[in-house]
Write a protein that holds these residues in place. Structure first.
Motif, PDB file in Angstrom:
ATOM      1  N   TRP A  27       7.019   1.869   6.302  1.00  0.00           N
ATOM      2  CA  TRP A  27       8.203   2.609   5.856  1.00  0.00           C
ATOM      3  C   TRP A  27       7.746   4.053   5.697  1.00  0.00           C
ATOM      4  CZ3 TRP A  27      10.180   5.858   2.281  1.00  0.00           C
ATOM      5  CH2 TRP A  27      11.576   5.945   2.223  1.00  0.00           C
ATOM      6  N   GLN A  28       8.309   4.968   6.488  1.00  0.00           N
ATOM      7  CA  GLN A  28       7.890   6.366   6.459  1.00  0.00           C
ATOM      8  C   GLN A  28       8.733   7.165   5.494  1.00  0.00           C
ATOM      9  OE1 GLN A  28       7.889   8.363  10.243  1.00  0.00           O
ATOM     10  NE2 GLN A  28       6.559   9.983   9.476  1.00  0.00           N
ATOM     11  N   GLY A  29       8.062   7.861   4.578  1.00  0.00           N
ATOM     12  CA  GLY A  29       8.752   8.732   3.643  1.00  0.00           C
ATOM     13  C   GLY A  29       7.989   8.874   2.342  1.00  0.00           C
ATOM     14  N   GLU A  30       8.678   9.433   1.369  1.00  0.00           N
ATOM     15  CA  GLU A  30       8.102   9.652   0.043  1.00  0.00           C
ATOM     16  C   GLU A  30       7.840   8.315  -0.654  1.00  0.00           C
ATOM     17  OE1 GLU A  30       7.269  12.610  -1.309  1.00  0.00           O
ATOM     18  OE2 GLU A  30       7.917  13.640   0.515  1.00  0.00           O
ATOM     19  N   ALA A  31       6.758   8.239  -1.403  1.00  0.00           N
ATOM     20  CA  ALA A  31       6.341   6.992  -2.048  1.00  0.00           C
ATOM     21  C   ALA A  31       7.398   6.446  -3.005  1.00  0.00           C
ATOM     22  CB  ALA A  31       5.027   7.205  -2.794  1.00  0.00           C
ATOM     23  N   ASP A  32       7.983   7.306  -3.840  1.00  0.00           N
ATOM     24  CA  ASP A  32       8.950   6.818  -4.823  1.00  0.00           C
ATOM     25  C   ASP A  32      10.229   6.314  -4.161  1.00  0.00           C
ATOM     26  OD1 ASP A  32       9.556   9.429  -4.101  1.00  0.00           O
ATOM     27  OD2 ASP A  32      10.221  10.020  -6.099  1.00  0.00           O
ATOM     28  N   VAL A  33      10.659   6.979  -3.102  1.00  0.00           N
ATOM     29  CA  VAL A  33      11.860   6.545  -2.379  1.00  0.00           C
ATOM     30  C   VAL A  33      11.592   5.219  -1.671  1.00  0.00           C
ATOM     31  CG1 VAL A  33      13.507   7.141  -0.563  1.00  0.00           C
ATOM     32  CG2 VAL A  33      12.663   8.919  -2.111  1.00  0.00           C
ATOM     33  N   GLY A  34      10.434   5.115  -1.042  1.00  0.00           N
ATOM     34  CA  GLY A  34      10.069   3.885  -0.350  1.00  0.00           C
ATOM     35  C   GLY A  34       9.922   2.709  -1.296  1.00  0.00           C
ATOM     36  N   ALA A  35       9.315   2.942  -2.453  1.00  0.00           N
ATOM     37  CA  ALA A  35       9.159   1.869  -3.439  1.00  0.00           C
ATOM     38  C   ALA A  35      10.521   1.417  -3.952  1.00  0.00           C
ATOM     39  CB  ALA A  35       8.279   2.342  -4.589  1.00  0.00           C
ATOM     40  N   VAL A  67       0.871  -1.169   0.000  1.00  0.00           N
ATOM     41  CA  VAL A  67       0.000   0.000   0.000  1.00  0.00           C
ATOM     42  C   VAL A  67       0.909   1.220   0.000  1.00  0.00           C
ATOM     43  CG1 VAL A  67      -1.814   1.225   1.242  1.00  0.00           C
ATOM     44  CG2 VAL A  67      -1.747  -1.278   1.302  1.00  0.00           C
ATOM     45  N   ILE A  68       0.722   2.105  -0.989  1.00  0.00           N
ATOM     46  CA  ILE A  68       1.624   3.244  -1.137  1.00  0.00           C
ATOM     47  C   ILE A  68       0.841   4.546  -1.253  1.00  0.00           C
ATOM     48  CG2 ILE A  68       3.429   4.292  -2.576  1.00  0.00           C
ATOM     49  CD1 ILE A  68       4.148   1.516  -3.561  1.00  0.00           C
ATOM     50  N   GLY A  69       1.238   5.529  -0.446  1.00  0.00           N
ATOM     51  CA  GLY A  69       0.746   6.898  -0.568  1.00  0.00           C
ATOM     52  C   GLY A  69      -0.762   7.047  -0.489  1.00  0.00           C
ATOM     53  N   THR A  70      -1.339   6.772   0.669  1.00  0.00           N
ATOM     54  CA  THR A  70      -2.789   6.865   0.814  1.00  0.00           C
ATOM     55  C   THR A  70      -3.170   7.262   2.237  1.00  0.00           C
ATOM     56  OG1 THR A  70      -4.875   5.634   0.645  1.00  0.00           O
ATOM     57  CG2 THR A  70      -2.939   4.406   1.355  1.00  0.00           C
ATOM     58  N   SER A  71      -4.370   7.780   2.388  1.00  0.00           N
ATOM     59  CA  SER A  71      -4.894   8.082   3.722  1.00  0.00           C
ATOM     60  C   SER A  71      -5.718   6.915   4.259  1.00  0.00           C
ATOM     61  CB  SER A  71      -5.776   9.332   3.672  1.00  0.00           C
ATOM     62  OG  SER A  71      -6.934   9.072   2.885  1.00  0.00           O
ATOM     63  N   LEU A  72      -6.049   5.960   3.400  1.00  0.00           N
ATOM     64  CA  LEU A  72      -6.926   4.836   3.746  1.00  0.00           C
ATOM     65  C   LEU A  72      -8.218   5.318   4.398  1.00  0.00           C
ATOM     66  CD1 LEU A  72      -4.525   1.998   4.937  1.00  0.00           C
ATOM     67  CD2 LEU A  72      -5.816   2.131   2.813  1.00  0.00           C
ATOM     68  N   GLU A  97       2.850   9.049   6.579  1.00  0.00           N
ATOM     69  CA  GLU A  97       2.378   8.865   7.952  1.00  0.00           C
ATOM     70  C   GLU A  97       1.685   7.518   8.090  1.00  0.00           C
ATOM     71  OE1 GLU A  97      -1.766  11.345   7.502  1.00  0.00           O
ATOM     72  OE2 GLU A  97       0.056  12.406   8.070  1.00  0.00           O
ATOM     73  N   ARG A  98       1.623   7.042   9.328  1.00  0.00           N
ATOM     74  CA  ARG A  98       0.961   5.772   9.598  1.00  0.00           C
ATOM     75  C   ARG A  98      -0.547   5.953   9.480  1.00  0.00           C
ATOM     76  NH1 ARG A  98       4.514   3.040  14.314  1.00  0.00           N
ATOM     77  NH2 ARG A  98       2.560   1.969  14.734  1.00  0.00           N
ATOM     78  N   VAL A  99      -1.191   5.076   8.761  1.00  0.00           N
ATOM     79  CA  VAL A  99      -2.644   5.114   8.583  1.00  0.00           C
ATOM     80  C   VAL A  99      -3.172   3.677   8.620  1.00  0.00           C
ATOM     81  CG1 VAL A  99      -2.661   7.248   7.223  1.00  0.00           C
ATOM     82  CG2 VAL A  99      -2.463   5.053   6.055  1.00  0.00           C
ATOM     83  N   GLY A 100      -4.460   3.541   8.810  1.00  0.00           N
ATOM     84  CA  GLY A 100      -5.099   2.236   8.732  1.00  0.00           C
ATOM     85  C   GLY A 100      -4.784   1.295   9.877  1.00  0.00           C
ATOM     86  N   GLU A 101      -4.369   1.851  11.015  1.00  0.00           N
ATOM     87  CA  GLU A 101      -3.995   1.003  12.148  1.00  0.00           C
ATOM     88  C   GLU A 101      -5.206   0.559  12.950  1.00  0.00           C
ATOM     89  OE1 GLU A 101      -0.133   1.975  14.213  1.00  0.00           O
ATOM     90  OE2 GLU A 101      -0.678   3.942  13.379  1.00  0.00           O
TER      91      GLU A 101
END
Length: 86
Positions: free
Chosen positions: A58-66, A5-10, A34-38
């Motif tokens: 993994w906290q950070g920008e979506a492209d870096v995390g991917a 799951v990448i870059g979402t507020s859920l 940020e942490r979401v969906g907990e």
């Protein structure tokens, strides 16, 4: 199997609930700012990052995390950008 799951507020359903529709032994990775969906309680559905058994954050920008996830999995990934086609 692996759920990423990448870059979402859920916050928008039905997508927000999809994290709960994978098998119990399926690892789930959230790459986000940020942490979401907990899960808020032990009986709730949702991510359980503290358990460290199947959920990872993994906290950070979506492209870096991917890119980091791909690197750790040993996947070769070519650079992409607005002037490149995948």
């Amino acid at each position: 199997h692996l759920l990423i799951v990448i870059g979402t507020s859920l916050q928008v359903h039905p997508f927000a609930s999809l994290i709960d529709y994978v098998p119990d032994d399926c690892p789930r990775v959230l790459i986000n700012k940020e942490r979401v969906g907990e899960a808020r309680h032990r009986w709730d559905d949702g991510f359980r990052f503290e358990d460290r058994t199947r959920d990872y954050f993994w906290q950070g920008e979506a492209d870096v995390g991917a890119a980091e996830l791909a690197h750790r999995l040993g996947w070769k990934v070519s650079a992409c950008g607005p002037d490149r086609k995948v």
